[in-house]
Design a protein around this motif. Structure first.
Motif, PDB file in Angstrom:
ATOM      1  N   ARG A   1     -10.019  -2.157   3.588  1.00  0.00           N
ATOM      2  CA  ARG A   1     -11.157  -1.400   3.064  1.00  0.00           C
ATOM      3  C   ARG A   1     -10.893  -0.927   1.638  1.00  0.00           C
ATOM      4  N   VAL A   2      -9.669  -0.456   1.376  1.00  0.00           N
ATOM      5  CA  VAL A   2      -9.307   0.007   0.028  1.00  0.00           C
ATOM      6  C   VAL A   2      -9.337  -1.166  -0.942  1.00  0.00           C
ATOM      7  N   GLN A   3      -8.774  -2.296  -0.521  1.00  0.00           N
ATOM      8  CA  GLN A   3      -8.764  -3.478  -1.384  1.00  0.00           C
ATOM      9  C   GLN A   3     -10.184  -3.948  -1.691  1.00  0.00           C
ATOM     10  N   GLU A   4     -11.016  -4.026  -0.665  1.00  0.00           N
ATOM     11  CA  GLU A   4     -12.390  -4.513  -0.857  1.00  0.00           C
ATOM     12  C   GLU A   4     -13.202  -3.591  -1.761  1.00  0.00           C
TER      13      GLU A   4
ATOM     14  N   MET B   1      -5.117  -0.998  12.856  1.00  0.00           N
ATOM     15  CA  MET B   1      -5.805   0.122  12.205  1.00  0.00           C
ATOM     16  C   MET B   1      -5.376   0.273  10.753  1.00  0.00           C
ATOM     17  N   LYS B   2      -4.073   0.205  10.515  1.00  0.00           N
ATOM     18  CA  LYS B   2      -3.594   0.350   9.135  1.00  0.00           C
ATOM     19  C   LYS B   2      -4.027  -0.837   8.285  1.00  0.00           C
ATOM     20  N   ALA B   3      -3.991  -2.034   8.882  1.00  0.00           N
ATOM     21  CA  ALA B   3      -4.409  -3.230   8.153  1.00  0.00           C
ATOM     22  C   ALA B   3      -5.874  -3.124   7.735  1.00  0.00           C
ATOM     23  N   LYS B   4      -6.707  -2.553   8.614  1.00  0.00           N
ATOM     24  CA  LYS B   4      -8.125  -2.385   8.293  1.00  0.00           C
ATOM     25  C   LYS B   4      -8.329  -1.350   7.187  1.00  0.00           C
ATOM     26  N   LEU B   5      -7.527  -0.294   7.219  1.00  0.00           N
ATOM     27  CA  LEU B   5      -7.603   0.719   6.176  1.00  0.00           C
ATOM     28  C   LEU B   5      -7.241   0.101   4.824  1.00  0.00           C
TER      29      LEU B   5
ATOM     30  N   LEU C   1     -10.569   8.605  -1.652  1.00  0.00           N
ATOM     31  CA  LEU C   1      -9.360   7.998  -1.100  1.00  0.00           C
ATOM     32  C   LEU C   1      -8.589   7.245  -2.180  1.00  0.00           C
ATOM     33  N   ILE C   2      -9.293   6.488  -3.004  1.00  0.00           N
ATOM     34  CA  ILE C   2      -8.637   5.707  -4.058  1.00  0.00           C
ATOM     35  C   ILE C   2      -7.989   6.624  -5.097  1.00  0.00           C
TER      36      ILE C   2
ATOM     37  N   ALA D   1      -1.231  -0.085  -0.724  1.00  0.00           N
ATOM     38  CA  ALA D   1      -2.436  -0.802  -0.304  1.00  0.00           C
ATOM     39  C   ALA D   1      -2.620  -2.098  -1.084  1.00  0.00           C
ATOM     40  N   PHE D   2      -2.115  -2.146  -2.313  1.00  0.00           N
ATOM     41  CA  PHE D   2      -2.298  -3.318  -3.163  1.00  0.00           C
ATOM     42  C   PHE D   2      -1.124  -4.295  -3.114  1.00  0.00           C
TER      43      PHE D   2
END
Length: 284
Positions: A200-203, A193-197, A223-224, A236-237
């Motif tokens: 999503r932020v990276q993409e 779940m965290k990896a997907k979050l 969110l960003i 996230a980065f």
């Protein structure tokens, strides 16, 4: 902002040899799991996503040195209420009041089903005269000199959000001993779940990037910006390559440097205006 984490983890991919039968079974199971996780992700609030980004996976708590996340979470509350059509900003009027001067107006007092959001909504409903976004972030954070406004403070927000994430199967609960006291922690349980979050932020600032901010999903945009205001965006980065990291941060800077008054006027929307007002509040 380009400083911070100096060494970032490089993602490593290991190839595994599996039989075609095993692979087929795994693919089906993974697909079902992905769908289930996507449903859960859709149910996470903006506050929960910010907390999840800031949480240390194994330790189960946010950095003791992070003094920004508290007000950042209150900003999330205001935006979440606006995106759910519960509040909006008053019209700017003939004299064109700026964003941070416009008052927050109750649009609907229908419960959201989230305790923290509903508690905040109740405060907004009961308050006369109306207040600005800046004032509400201060009141909900307990950062006000007015003793009459201290009753609006949202208490134990991080712990309450963590418990919500425990109920959603994202975190677990443990007791940790810190020499003189015991502390309840919430280590990460669902790493997917965290990896997907994070993905999503990276993409959002890489593969799905658009130069038109109004085409961005408003929750992801929020969110960003608020992850940056809460000092958790670096998390996230961190896994990105140096090249992608620099590109991502450069694009984040373009979002942070927007003229919120101008963007607000391009596509007026009383609910989205709350979002722009929150961004303006954190840009000061």
């Amino acid at each position: 902002m380009s400083e911070g984490i100096v060494q970032r983890r490089k993602a490593k991919v290991e190839e595994k040899n599996v039989s075609s039968d095993e692979k087929t079974a795994d693919d089906v199971q993974a697909s079902e799991s992905d769908s289930h996780d996507d449903d859960k992700m859709a149910r996470l609030t903006l506050m929960e996503e910010i907390l999840l980004l800031g949480l240390k996976d194994r330790e189960g708590y946010t950095s003791f040195w992070n003094d920004c996340i508290s007000s950042g979470l209150r900003g999330c509350v205001m935006i979440e209420l606006a995106l759910r059509n519960r509040i909006e900003l008053e019209k700017s009027g003939m004299r064109k009041k700026n964003l941070v001067s416009r008052k927050v107006i109750l649009k609907s007092d229908k419960p959201t089903g989230d305790v923290i959001l509903d508690e905040s909504l109740k405060h907004i409903k009961e308050t006369q005269p109306t207040e600005t976004v800046v004032s509400w972030i201060e009141y909900l954070s307990g950062e006000t000199w007015n003793p009459l406004k201290l009753r609006y403070q949202l208490r134990n927000v991080r712990e309450r959000l963590a418990k919500n994430l425990v109920e959603k199967g994202v975190l677990s609960t443990e007791k940790q001993n810190f020499l003189l006291f015991d502390m309840t922690t919430h280590p990460l349980q669902n790493s997917v779940m965290k990896a997907k979050l994070i993905k999503r932020v990276q993409e959002a600032v890489l593969q799905r990037w658009t130069n038109d901010v109004h085409r961005m999903d408003k929750k992801m945009l929020s969110l960003i910006v608020l992850a940056h205001a809460s000092d958790v965006l670096e998390n996230a980065f961190a896994p990105l390559s140096d090249q992608d990291y620099e590109l991502a941060m450069r694009r984040v800077r373009t979002l942070l440097e927007l003229d919120h008054e101008v963007e607000c006027e391009k596509k007026p929307n009383p609910s989205h205006d709350v979002m722009w007002a929150v961004f303006e509040a954190f840009s000061k």
